[in-house]
Write a protein that holds these residues in place. Structure first.
Motif, PDB file in Angstrom:
ATOM      1  N   VAL A 203       0.816  -1.206   0.000  1.00 18.26           N
ATOM      2  CA  VAL A 203       0.000   0.000   0.000  1.00 18.26           C
ATOM      3  C   VAL A 203       0.854   1.262   0.000  1.00 18.26           C
ATOM      4  O   VAL A 203       0.403   2.325  -0.451  1.00 18.26           O
ATOM      5  N   ASP A 204       2.099   1.167   0.453  1.00 14.56           N
ATOM      6  CA  ASP A 204       2.985   2.333   0.413  1.00 14.56           C
ATOM      7  C   ASP A 204       3.273   2.749  -1.021  1.00 14.56           C
ATOM      8  O   ASP A 204       3.397   3.945  -1.320  1.00 14.56           O
ATOM      9  N   ALA A 205       3.378   1.774  -1.919  1.00 17.04           N
ATOM     10  CA  ALA A 205       3.579   2.105  -3.336  1.00 17.04           C
ATOM     11  C   ALA A 205       2.368   2.841  -3.884  1.00 17.04           C
ATOM     12  O   ALA A 205       2.491   3.775  -4.692  1.00 17.04           O
ATOM     13  N   VAL A 206       1.182   2.449  -3.421  1.00 19.48           N
ATOM     14  CA  VAL A 206      -0.057   3.082  -3.862  1.00 19.48           C
ATOM     15  C   VAL A 206      -0.146   4.520  -3.349  1.00 19.48           C
ATOM     16  O   VAL A 206      -0.377   5.461  -4.117  1.00 19.48           O
ATOM     17  N   ILE A 207       0.035   4.688  -2.037  1.00 19.11           N
ATOM     18  CA  ILE A 207      -0.066   6.020  -1.435  1.00 19.11           C
ATOM     19  C   ILE A 207       0.961   6.960  -2.057  1.00 19.11           C
ATOM     20  O   ILE A 207       0.648   8.096  -2.434  1.00 19.11           O
ATOM     21  N   PHE A 208       2.196   6.481  -2.201  1.00 21.52           N
ATOM     22  CA  PHE A 208       3.231   7.330  -2.783  1.00 21.52           C
ATOM     23  C   PHE A 208       2.929   7.633  -4.244  1.00 21.52           C
ATOM     24  O   PHE A 208       3.140   8.762  -4.711  1.00 21.52           O
ATOM     25  N   PHE A 210       0.195   8.089  -5.770  1.00 22.18           N
ATOM     26  CA  PHE A 210      -0.842   9.095  -5.969  1.00 22.18           C
ATOM     27  C   PHE A 210      -0.566  10.382  -5.201  1.00 22.18           C
ATOM     28  O   PHE A 210      -0.540  11.467  -5.784  1.00 22.18           O
ATOM     29  N   VAL A 211      -0.339  10.268  -3.900  1.00 19.24           N
ATOM     30  CA  VAL A 211      -0.113  11.472  -3.093  1.00 19.24           C
ATOM     31  C   VAL A 211       1.248  12.080  -3.414  1.00 19.24           C
ATOM     32  O   VAL A 211       1.395  13.299  -3.477  1.00 19.24           O
ATOM     33  N   GLY A 212       2.248  11.227  -3.651  1.00 20.58           N
ATOM     34  CA  GLY A 212       3.573  11.723  -3.987  1.00 20.58           C
ATOM     35  C   GLY A 212       3.591  12.452  -5.313  1.00 20.58           C
ATOM     36  O   GLY A 212       4.135  13.549  -5.433  1.00 20.58           O
ATOM     37  N   LEU A 213       2.960  11.849  -6.330  1.00 13.32           N
ATOM     38  CA  LEU A 213       2.935  12.488  -7.647  1.00 13.32           C
ATOM     39  C   LEU A 213       2.202  13.827  -7.582  1.00 13.32           C
ATOM     40  O   LEU A 213       2.649  14.819  -8.155  1.00 13.32           O
ATOM     41  N   MET A 214       1.084  13.835  -6.855  1.00 16.00           N
ATOM     42  CA  MET A 214       0.334  15.076  -6.704  1.00 16.00           C
ATOM     43  C   MET A 214       1.168  16.140  -5.989  1.00 16.00           C
ATOM     44  O   MET A 214       1.196  17.308  -6.393  1.00 16.00           O
ATOM     45  N   THR A 215       1.886  15.732  -4.961  1.00 13.91           N
ATOM     46  CA  THR A 215       2.668  16.677  -4.162  1.00 13.91           C
ATOM     47  C   THR A 215       3.834  17.252  -4.951  1.00 13.91           C
ATOM     48  O   THR A 215       4.091  18.458  -4.911  1.00 13.91           O
ATOM     49  N   PHE A 216       4.529  16.398  -5.701  1.00 14.07           N
ATOM     50  CA  PHE A 216       5.749  16.831  -6.389  1.00 14.07           C
ATOM     51  C   PHE A 216       5.494  17.448  -7.763  1.00 14.07           C
ATOM     52  O   PHE A 216       6.308  18.225  -8.248  1.00 14.07           O
ATOM     53  N   THR A 217       4.376  17.086  -8.400  1.00  9.25           N
ATOM     54  CA  THR A 217       4.144  17.593  -9.758  1.00  9.25           C
ATOM     55  C   THR A 217       2.880  18.424  -9.891  1.00  9.25           C
ATOM     56  O   THR A 217       2.642  19.009 -10.939  1.00  9.25           O
ATOM     57  N   GLY A 218       2.054  18.462  -8.855  1.00  9.75           N
ATOM     58  CA  GLY A 218       0.800  19.203  -8.949  1.00  9.75           C
ATOM     59  C   GLY A 218       0.665  20.252  -7.873  1.00  9.75           C
ATOM     60  O   GLY A 218      -0.386  20.386  -7.238  1.00  9.75           O
ATOM     61  N   SER A 219       1.747  20.994  -7.648  1.00 11.61           N
ATOM     62  CA  SER A 219       1.791  21.927  -6.520  1.00 11.61           C
ATOM     63  C   SER A 219       0.746  23.029  -6.600  1.00 11.61           C
ATOM     64  O   SER A 219       0.428  23.663  -5.592  1.00 11.61           O
ATOM     65  N   ASN A 220       0.187  23.275  -7.800  1.00  8.75           N
ATOM     66  CA  ASN A 220      -0.824  24.318  -7.942  1.00  8.75           C
ATOM     67  C   ASN A 220      -2.237  23.813  -7.668  1.00  8.75           C
ATOM     68  O   ASN A 220      -3.178  24.605  -7.619  1.00  8.75           O
ATOM     69  N   SER A 221      -2.388  22.521  -7.491  1.00  4.62           N
ATOM     70  CA  SER A 221      -3.721  21.965  -7.283  1.00  4.62           C
ATOM     71  C   SER A 221      -4.219  22.249  -5.866  1.00  4.62           C
ATOM     72  O   SER A 221      -3.442  22.443  -4.935  1.00  4.62           O
ATOM     73  N   VAL A 222      -5.536  22.261  -5.719  1.00  3.71           N
ATOM     74  CA  VAL A 222      -6.145  22.509  -4.418  1.00  3.71           C
ATOM     75  C   VAL A 222      -5.719  21.437  -3.418  1.00  3.71           C
ATOM     76  O   VAL A 222      -5.403  21.733  -2.266  1.00  3.71           O
ATOM     77  N   SER A 223      -5.679  20.168  -3.850  1.00  3.60           N
ATOM     78  CA  SER A 223      -5.342  19.077  -2.944  1.00  3.60           C
ATOM     79  C   SER A 223      -3.873  19.096  -2.529  1.00  3.60           C
ATOM     80  O   SER A 223      -3.535  18.769  -1.396  1.00  3.60           O
TER      81      SER A 223
END
Length: 269
Positions: A203-208, A210-223
């Motif tokens: 599950v760590d691969a899953v969380i990372f 999605f949440v990791g990709l969003m955090t590192f590449t989607g910094s302008n997103s609301v989430s």
């Protein structure tokens, strides 16, 4: 030309080697897809050697990423992981109890079948920032991709989101769903080193992914802003996973200033 034939004719498939086919890199990350990042993170966690390969070709189920292994195409990141667990005798969940495995699976479903849609909505339907992550050789290519997203990708996404159910909500409601999902993930993680405790699991691969990709590449997103402002434990977690399994992250990103898709053809893992 089929995806399998494309791979073989490109000379990038070696017998016994795993080739991961998926969307390419970006300026901020080694993968554009959270499912691709999930799969590649699993491969790194299990020390299974692989070769990523950029493609836009879809296999029979239309699921990407997919792998080619010993002449066999396997689609869907979860089925791929099951296949590789069997082939390579791997089990990142061996230390978990049956109840813990059930909890981990429940969070995987929350991320992949619910949170995913809210993140896709923010990436593709709320703004055009995704275009800033991809190198285009010229303005025409940029406009062509923008045209494709407007006439094909976005309508298809809206249709799929409506079929799933989440697309029937307002933007405010969709963002609230994302906020609640991320809050639940952060609350369960707490101060643990990994999502299920002191040892990593699938599950760590899953969380990372999605949440990791969003955090590192989607910094302008609301989430992404929500995570950074309200969940410091999640920020620390994805950074910890990145340092542990992706120490070469920055080297694998497309260099700033690149204006060629050739860079996306290079290995990203």
């Amino acid at each position: 030309m089929s995806s399998k034939m494309e791979a073989q004719s490109s000379g990038n498939v070696v017998q016994g080697e795993i080739t991961v086919f998926g969307f390419g890199k970006s300026f901020l990350g080694p993968c554009l897809s959270p499912f691709n990042l999930k799969l590649q993170t699993y491969l790194r966690m299990t020390d299974i050697k692989y070769k990523p390969w950029f493609t836009t070709k879809m296999p029979s189920k239309g699921k990407i990423p997919y792998i080619e292994h010993n002449g066999k195409i396997v689609e869907d990141s979860s089925f791929i992981i099951q296949h590789l667990n069997s082939e390579y005798k791997k089990d990142l969940n061996a230390h978990l109890t049956p109840a813990e495995k059930a909890i981990a699976l429940s969070f995987q479903r929350l991320v992949e079948d619910n949170l995913y849609w809210t993140l896709a909505y923010q990436r593709w339907l709320m703004d055009d920032s995704i275009l800033d992550l991809i190198p285009f050789p010229n303005r025409f290519a940029t406009k062509l991709f923008s045209w494709y997203t407007s006439l094909k990708l976005r309508p298809d996404l809206r249709k799929n989101m409506r079929g799933q159910g989440i697309g029937r909500h307002s933007e405010e409601e969709i963002l609230k769903i994302a906020k609640l999902d991320l809050g639940a993930i952060a609350d369960f993680l707490g101060e643990k080193e990994f999502f299920m405790g002191s040892q990593p699991s699938e599950v760590d691969a899953v969380i990372f992914g999605f949440v990791g990709l969003m955090t590192f590449t989607g910094s302008n997103s609301v989430s992404a802003k929500d995570v950074k402002e309200n969940h410091p434990n999640l920020v620390a977690y994805v950074e910890r996973m990145k340092q542990l399994y992706w120490p070469d992250w920055d080297k694998l990103c497309i260099p700033e200033g690149t204006t060629s898709w050739d860079e996306m053809q290079q290995q990203c893992g």
